[in-house]
Design a protein around this motif. Sequence first.
Motif, PDB file in Angstrom:
ATOM      1  N   TYR A 165      15.637  44.173  39.496  1.00  6.85           N
ATOM      2  CA  TYR A 165      15.741  43.859  38.077  1.00  6.85           C
ATOM      3  C   TYR A 165      16.867  42.858  37.859  1.00  6.85           C
ATOM      4  O   TYR A 165      17.765  42.729  38.666  1.00  6.85           O
ATOM      5  CB  TYR A 165      15.999  45.130  37.266  1.00  6.85           C
ATOM      6  CG  TYR A 165      14.857  46.115  37.298  1.00  6.85           C
ATOM      7  CD1 TYR A 165      13.539  45.686  37.473  1.00  6.85           C
ATOM      8  CD2 TYR A 165      15.080  47.483  37.175  1.00  6.85           C
ATOM      9  CE1 TYR A 165      12.497  46.581  37.516  1.00  6.85           C
ATOM     10  CE2 TYR A 165      14.032  48.392  37.212  1.00  6.85           C
ATOM     11  CZ  TYR A 165      12.741  47.939  37.383  1.00  6.85           C
ATOM     12  OH  TYR A 165      11.706  48.828  37.425  1.00  6.85           O
ATOM     13  N   THR A 173       7.894  37.925  40.291  1.00  4.95           N
ATOM     14  CA  THR A 173       6.552  38.093  39.718  1.00  4.95           C
ATOM     15  C   THR A 173       5.747  36.802  39.796  1.00  4.95           C
ATOM     16  O   THR A 173       4.539  36.836  40.034  1.00  4.95           O
ATOM     17  CB  THR A 173       6.654  38.574  38.261  1.00  4.95           C
ATOM     18  OG1 THR A 173       7.383  37.617  37.482  1.00  4.95           O
ATOM     19  CG2 THR A 173       7.362  39.920  38.183  1.00  4.95           C
ATOM     20  N   VAL A 192       7.341  47.057  37.205  1.00 12.24           N
ATOM     21  CA  VAL A 192       8.401  46.312  36.531  1.00 12.24           C
ATOM     22  C   VAL A 192       8.855  47.053  35.277  1.00 12.24           C
ATOM     23  O   VAL A 192       8.196  47.987  34.810  1.00 12.24           O
ATOM     24  CB  VAL A 192       7.932  44.895  36.129  1.00 12.24           C
ATOM     25  CG1 VAL A 192       7.502  44.108  37.353  1.00 12.24           C
ATOM     26  CG2 VAL A 192       6.799  44.960  35.104  1.00 12.24           C
ATOM     27  N   PRO A 194       9.276  46.838  31.308  1.00 14.67           N
ATOM     28  CA  PRO A 194       8.638  46.009  30.276  1.00 14.67           C
ATOM     29  C   PRO A 194       9.632  45.093  29.574  1.00 14.67           C
ATOM     30  O   PRO A 194      10.727  45.506  29.204  1.00 14.67           O
ATOM     31  CB  PRO A 194       8.059  47.044  29.303  1.00 14.67           C
ATOM     32  CG  PRO A 194       8.832  48.295  29.553  1.00 14.67           C
ATOM     33  CD  PRO A 194       9.186  48.278  31.001  1.00 14.67           C
ATOM     34  N   PRO A 196       8.479  42.390  26.905  1.00 19.86           N
ATOM     35  CA  PRO A 196       7.442  41.619  26.211  1.00 19.86           C
ATOM     36  C   PRO A 196       7.875  40.237  25.749  1.00 19.86           C
ATOM     37  O   PRO A 196       7.044  39.342  25.596  1.00 19.86           O
ATOM     38  CB  PRO A 196       7.097  42.515  25.004  1.00 19.86           C
ATOM     39  CG  PRO A 196       7.484  43.896  25.436  1.00 19.86           C
ATOM     40  CD  PRO A 196       8.687  43.713  26.306  1.00 19.86           C
ATOM     41  N   SER A 198       9.748  38.155  27.406  1.00 22.96           N
ATOM     42  CA  SER A 198      10.038  37.273  28.541  1.00 22.96           C
ATOM     43  C   SER A 198       8.792  36.511  28.977  1.00 22.96           C
ATOM     44  O   SER A 198       7.678  37.049  28.957  1.00 22.96           O
ATOM     45  CB  SER A 198      10.572  38.088  29.721  1.00 22.96           C
ATOM     46  OG  SER A 198      11.761  38.765  29.361  1.00 22.96           O
ATOM     47  N   TRP A 200       7.923  35.579  31.978  1.00 19.47           N
ATOM     48  CA  TRP A 200       7.305  36.137  33.188  1.00 19.47           C
ATOM     49  C   TRP A 200       6.445  37.341  32.842  1.00 19.47           C
ATOM     50  O   TRP A 200       5.357  37.532  33.412  1.00 19.47           O
ATOM     51  CB  TRP A 200       8.361  36.509  34.220  1.00 19.47           C
ATOM     52  CG  TRP A 200       9.293  37.629  33.813  1.00 19.47           C
ATOM     53  CD1 TRP A 200      10.528  37.499  33.257  1.00 19.47           C
ATOM     54  CD2 TRP A 200       9.049  39.040  33.942  1.00 19.47           C
ATOM     55  NE1 TRP A 200      11.080  38.739  33.017  1.00 19.47           N
ATOM     56  CE2 TRP A 200      10.192  39.705  33.429  1.00 19.47           C
ATOM     57  CE3 TRP A 200       8.000  39.805  34.434  1.00 19.47           C
ATOM     58  CZ2 TRP A 200      10.317  41.092  33.394  1.00 19.47           C
ATOM     59  CZ3 TRP A 200       8.106  41.198  34.395  1.00 19.47           C
ATOM     60  CH2 TRP A 200       9.252  41.828  33.882  1.00 19.47           C
ATOM     61  N   TYR A 201       6.891  38.160  31.880  1.00 21.14           N
ATOM     62  CA  TYR A 201       6.134  39.350  31.497  1.00 21.14           C
ATOM     63  C   TYR A 201       4.858  38.954  30.755  1.00 21.14           C
ATOM     64  O   TYR A 201       3.782  39.523  31.000  1.00 21.14           O
ATOM     65  CB  TYR A 201       6.997  40.259  30.632  1.00 21.14           C
ATOM     66  CG  TYR A 201       6.373  41.618  30.372  1.00 21.14           C
ATOM     67  CD1 TYR A 201       6.553  42.653  31.280  1.00 21.14           C
ATOM     68  CD2 TYR A 201       5.594  41.849  29.245  1.00 21.14           C
ATOM     69  CE1 TYR A 201       5.978  43.896  31.050  1.00 21.14           C
ATOM     70  CE2 TYR A 201       5.014  43.076  29.015  1.00 21.14           C
ATOM     71  CZ  TYR A 201       5.213  44.101  29.919  1.00 21.14           C
ATOM     72  OH  TYR A 201       4.632  45.332  29.696  1.00 21.14           O
ATOM     73  N   GLN A 202       4.972  38.001  29.866  1.00 19.30           N
ATOM     74  CA  GLN A 202       3.803  37.537  29.126  1.00 19.30           C
ATOM     75  C   GLN A 202       2.763  36.928  30.064  1.00 19.30           C
ATOM     76  O   GLN A 202       1.555  37.075  29.846  1.00 19.30           O
ATOM     77  CB  GLN A 202       4.230  36.534  28.063  1.00 19.30           C
ATOM     78  CG  GLN A 202       5.065  37.136  26.949  1.00 19.30           C
ATOM     79  CD  GLN A 202       5.546  36.112  25.942  1.00 19.30           C
ATOM     80  OE1 GLN A 202       5.203  34.924  26.036  1.00 19.30           O
ATOM     81  NE2 GLN A 202       6.335  36.536  24.971  1.00 19.30           N
ATOM     82  N   ALA A 205       1.010  39.962  31.649  1.00 14.92           N
ATOM     83  CA  ALA A 205       0.201  40.685  30.666  1.00 14.92           C
ATOM     84  C   ALA A 205      -1.005  39.875  30.202  1.00 14.92           C
ATOM     85  O   ALA A 205      -2.028  40.438  29.801  1.00 14.92           O
ATOM     86  CB  ALA A 205       1.065  41.073  29.466  1.00 14.92           C
ATOM     87  N   SER A 210      -2.950  46.442  33.386  1.00 16.30           N
ATOM     88  CA  SER A 210      -1.659  47.124  33.474  1.00 16.30           C
ATOM     89  C   SER A 210      -1.803  48.595  33.132  1.00 16.30           C
ATOM     90  O   SER A 210      -2.796  49.033  32.550  1.00 16.30           O
ATOM     91  CB  SER A 210      -0.642  46.475  32.528  1.00 16.30           C
ATOM     92  OG  SER A 210      -1.036  46.657  31.176  1.00 16.30           O
ATOM     93  N   THR A 212       0.778  51.622  31.462  1.00 13.29           N
ATOM     94  CA  THR A 212       2.049  52.084  30.917  1.00 13.29           C
ATOM     95  C   THR A 212       2.074  53.600  31.036  1.00 13.29           C
ATOM     96  O   THR A 212       1.295  54.284  30.357  1.00 13.29           O
ATOM     97  CB  THR A 212       2.203  51.680  29.442  1.00 13.29           C
ATOM     98  OG1 THR A 212       2.115  50.251  29.337  1.00 13.29           O
ATOM     99  CG2 THR A 212       3.548  52.129  28.901  1.00 13.29           C
TER     100      THR A 212
END
Length: 260
Positions: A165, A173, A192, A194, A196, A198, A200-202, A205, A210, A212
């Motif tokens: 992290y 990623t 990872v 979450p 939302p 960022s 890289w996260y978008q 997604a 995914s 949760t």
Amino acid sequence: MPAKSLSVLLREKERIEREGFVADCWIAAYRPAGKARGDNTYHRLESRVPFLNGRHTRHLKPGEVPVFRRLVENGRALKRIEREIAVLQGLKRTARAVLSSSASDEWYTPPEVVDLARQVLGGIDVDPASNATAQSWVRAGTFYTVEDDGLAQPWRGRLWLNPPYGAQIGRWTERAAAAFDAGEISAGVLLVRPAPGSAWYQALAGRFASCTPHRRIRFIDAHGRQQASPVHGNVFFYLGEEVERFRTLFGAIGVIARPW
């Protein structure tokens, strides 16, 4: 009957992991009380230990019963096979020694979570952000430590990735997605935190299925002790073609989302 060789046991273990399994579970038949449900017989999967969502049972649809019967049978067979392998390799003694080694600030993904990823993938070929302690249960064909700099190493086959992290997580990623697009990895499961907002996260997604989890993952410390529920939650991303398999297995522990 002569004992099976280590190579035969390893092949049987690989086959079961490829097919999938559930451990310490059985299928029970029942008829709910009340006339509204009629005389229909229903089935549920029951477990000696709680699933990651905290429950000990899961209702099975009619079409799921034969599938989970096979998974239960595989789980029982795998438990026996792993005991026999442990005797031949001395893995129990090695694992105890590793888990009782010098203290560390690192936390590791619990075995039951890694097992879900292994079932989806059919095995783990590469774990690029790991160490010897975690490999006691990850058992990747190839793993890289912080000294190896996993980002600089080749990634091949089926990927398990719990990246470090911090500010560099996007590099990990992005590398996973690029390796998947290039065919360097055939499939992968990423764990990872979450984020939302960022990029890289978008990016993940917007492309990949995914999960949760219903409950936050209780990680393991260097002494093998499971920690209290953390402040932050986690999300699994699946890179691969077996999305329905991912949905079935990870759907038992969390909410599945697909971007398409």
